[in-house]
Structure formats: structure tokens, C-alpha cells
Design a protein around this motif. Sequence first.
Motif, PDB file in Angstrom:
ATOM      1  N   VAL A 199      40.760  -4.560   2.418  1.00  0.00           N
ATOM      2  CA  VAL A 199      39.806  -3.938   3.342  1.00  0.00           C
ATOM      3  C   VAL A 199      38.736  -3.266   2.486  1.00  0.00           C
ATOM      4  N   VAL A 200      37.501  -3.709   2.660  1.00  0.00           N
ATOM      5  CA  VAL A 200      36.396  -3.131   1.884  1.00  0.00           C
ATOM      6  C   VAL A 200      35.688  -2.133   2.795  1.00  0.00           C
ATOM      7  N   ALA A 201      35.781  -0.875   2.441  1.00  0.00           N
ATOM      8  CA  ALA A 201      35.182   0.183   3.268  1.00  0.00           C
ATOM      9  C   ALA A 201      34.463   1.148   2.324  1.00  0.00           C
ATOM     10  N   LEU A 202      33.539   0.578   1.541  1.00  0.00           N
ATOM     11  CA  LEU A 202      32.915   1.337   0.453  1.00  0.00           C
ATOM     12  C   LEU A 202      31.624   2.038   0.856  1.00  0.00           C
ATOM     13  N   GLY A 203      31.265   1.971   2.135  1.00  0.00           N
ATOM     14  CA  GLY A 203      30.096   2.716   2.602  1.00  0.00           C
ATOM     15  C   GLY A 203      28.788   2.050   2.208  1.00  0.00           C
ATOM     16  N   SER A 204      27.715   2.831   2.297  1.00  0.00           N
ATOM     17  CA  SER A 204      26.378   2.286   2.026  1.00  0.00           C
ATOM     18  C   SER A 204      25.780   2.970   0.798  1.00  0.00           C
ATOM     19  N   GLU A 205      24.616   2.497   0.421  1.00  0.00           N
ATOM     20  CA  GLU A 205      23.859   3.116  -0.674  1.00  0.00           C
ATOM     21  C   GLU A 205      22.475   3.481  -0.151  1.00  0.00           C
TER      22      GLU A 205
END
Length: 391
Positions: A103-109
Motif C-alpha cells: 500500500v503506497v500512501a506517501l502523500g503529496s509534494e
Amino acid sequence: MPKRVVILGAGYAGLVTALELRKNATPEDTEVILVNKHNYHQLVTQLHELGAGAKSDTSARIMIEPVIRNKYITLIKDHVESIDPKEKRVRLSQQELSYDYLVVALGSETEYFGIPGLKEHSFILKSINQARLLRTHIERCFAEYHYTRDESLLTFVVGGAGFSGIELVGEFADRMPVLCEENNIPLDKVKLFNVEAAPSILPGFDKELVERAEKSLTERGVKFLVGVPIVQVEPGKVHLKNGDVIATQTLVWTGGVRGNQIVIDAGFETEPRGRAKVNEYLQALGYEDVYIIGDSCFIINEETGRPYPPTAQIAGQMGTAVGKYLFADLRGGTKEPFKPQIMGSIASLGRKDAIAKIGKNYQATGRFAYIVKDMSKLRYLAKIGAVIKKA
Ligand code: NAD
């Protein structure tokens, strides 16, 4: 052998996924690993309060260990460096992990749109540490003004009047009188600008609520410059497209967000602003063992034909859905396509005021709207079982 689920990021989407999955999956059938660069979860929706100095860091910092205690979730405090979806491996700065499901839940930049000098000479508000930098910088500006009388120290510019920019100027507007009082400086020495490229603040939001926000903030000293993009930034100077130059030591950039570079580098299919395209179950295109959720992904609202905005509300709902999808993957079962339930949007306008759109038709303003926003934070904290120290 239990299947291994690796969740990258313990923000709203990732933390909720882990907790939801653990409601059903037993340690015998599933190993759950949560990777996060800090040992705390950040309430990023509250960072404007910290950045302006209205609340302490502890009000937005939730230690993860007590939240996951006795839930058989392993927290690895490390930086994610890269993902190899073909090999089903993730490289962290200290180790490598293999997975059965990811699960990739790394947010935004932050999106800087290539504006010269902007990244180098602006503050942003995407973490508690960045909020702390901004708060201490502002306090220093007030202290230094005593010695130099340099007016640029008391000129504050917020770039972008979306929800983030408006919530921040609202906090600034309420904080400036306090800082002036503490530093024995007349309030009229402070200049507070909110610069917006679009013809109006809060582009796309209900007209009456936009006018209400503008009035409330203008009365408390905010000067809006709308229809004028920031085009260049140098130390001490913000250049606008109309040729004006604002002399300031403080530019806070809230002008936009984009997807996560790690997702792009992994080769997942993304849209032009770097958010991953996902199917109706939030799986990366071509990879049924990878879910990409929260601000890192992109889904279309079929009613409007436009993308849903990247919000904490939707990220949390995606976490709940993926917790269930994973259980269905592991044990068998049906999956319902993901459809966000939009409760509404609320922007605070400082310590006592807010504008809210609740459901499709209902609007609220003032203290009531502010309380509704506070309640939604408390509801979220109760949902994850968090203990928070009072600010
Ligand atoms: P945004 O993209 O919504 O707003 C950025 C604003 O900056 C836009 O209005 C844009 O026109 C302006 N802008 C862009 N380039 C500019 C330039 N060169 N000069 C001046 N202005 C420029 O970004 P955001 O406010 O950070 O919000 C990101 C997402 O998070 C949104 O989906 C928002 O709805 C959500 N959010 C929600 C809340 C809440 O619900 N209370 C709070 C914060 C953010």
C-alpha cells in the motif's frame, strides 16, 4: 506462512489502512508492516495553526506506538527510497523489504511550477518541522525589527489562496495582534498579503462563502492581491506578474501540490502532476498487488468529470476501503468499487471563524462552522483511538 502487507506512510490513508486491516486479519494469516519516516502521525490539516504559533507542536503530533499497541502492526521508522513493483520489493534507507501486498500512501509534494527562486526562498507547511521553522522565523522577524526597523521583516506574504493559503492567513490575522502586543510594536506596522493567481480567492468554492471569507479576513488586516501570479522570488523580494515587487523576509508557498516522486520513479502510471492512476479498487494500473491511496493517487468524480481534491477526508476513506480490500484479497470475498462520501469542506478563518459547505446544499459560517471543523478532527482522533495532548 502469513502474507506480508507493507504499508508505506502513516498519514491519514496509511494509518487507517493498517488499523482497518487489523480489525479482521489475524496475525496468523497476515503480517502488517507500517513504514513511516517519523514515529508519529501528523495532523497535517492543523499545520497552519502551528505555523502561525497559535498552537503547540504536540497538538498535531500523535505518537504511533500507542495507536497500534497490541494490534500486531510492526512500525519501521525509516525513509522509503524506492519501490520495485516487478520484484515486489521496497528499498528503505536502512533495509530492504519484500511484500505480498503493498500500500503506497506517501502523500503529496509541493508543486513549484518551475517559478525561479520559489523553492529556495519560501516556507512550506507540509510537516510539523516545517511549521516549527515558520513559527520561529516569524518570532525572529518581530525581535529583529526592534534593532533594524526594516519593514520587510513585518511584511508577510502567503502565495496561493486555496484552502491552505486561506487557513494560514486566517491564523496569521489572529496571531499578528498578539505578536505586536508581546513585542510592543503598533499593529499598523504589519503587512499581511495573500497573493492569488486566479481571479478570485478559493477558486471554485461557493461564491457567498468566498465573499464571506474575504470580508472576514480583510477586516482583520489581510490584503488580497488576486489575478496576479507570483513569477519570481529572490531573497527579500517577491516579484508579481504585474511588475510589482513586495519586499518581504517571509513568503509561505501554498500554491499547489503534486504527486510523490517515488511513485513516478517506480514506473507506475501517473497523470501530468505525478499522481498515480488507479482502478476502481485503488490498485495501481497493471499491479493488482499494489494499492496507491491518499494524495499519491488520482481519482475522477464521475458526477463532475473532474478529479477529486486530495483531502484528508478522502484519504481516510481510502484507508478504510483498502483495509477491507486487502482482507478480501487474503481471505477471498467481494470488493465494492471505491466511491468517496463527501461530507463537505470547511476552511477555518483563524481562531473563531470558518466557512463550511456541508453536504451538497448546506452552508455554515462563523463560530458554528469552526466548531464543526473541530468536531471532525475529534471524530477522526476517536476513530484511530489516538490520545492527544492539549495545546
Ligand atoms: P490548491 O491547489 O487548492 O490551491 C493553490 C492556489 O494557489 C490556487 O488557488 C492557485 O490558483 C494558486 N496559485 C498557483 N500558482 C500561483 C502563483 N504563481 N501565484 C499565486 N497563486 C498561485 O492547494 P492547497 O490550498 O494547498 O490545497 C491542496 C488540496 O488540499 C486541495 O484539494 C484542498 O481542497 C485541500 N485542502 C483542504 C483543506 C480543508 O478541507 N480545510 C485545507 C487545506 C487543503
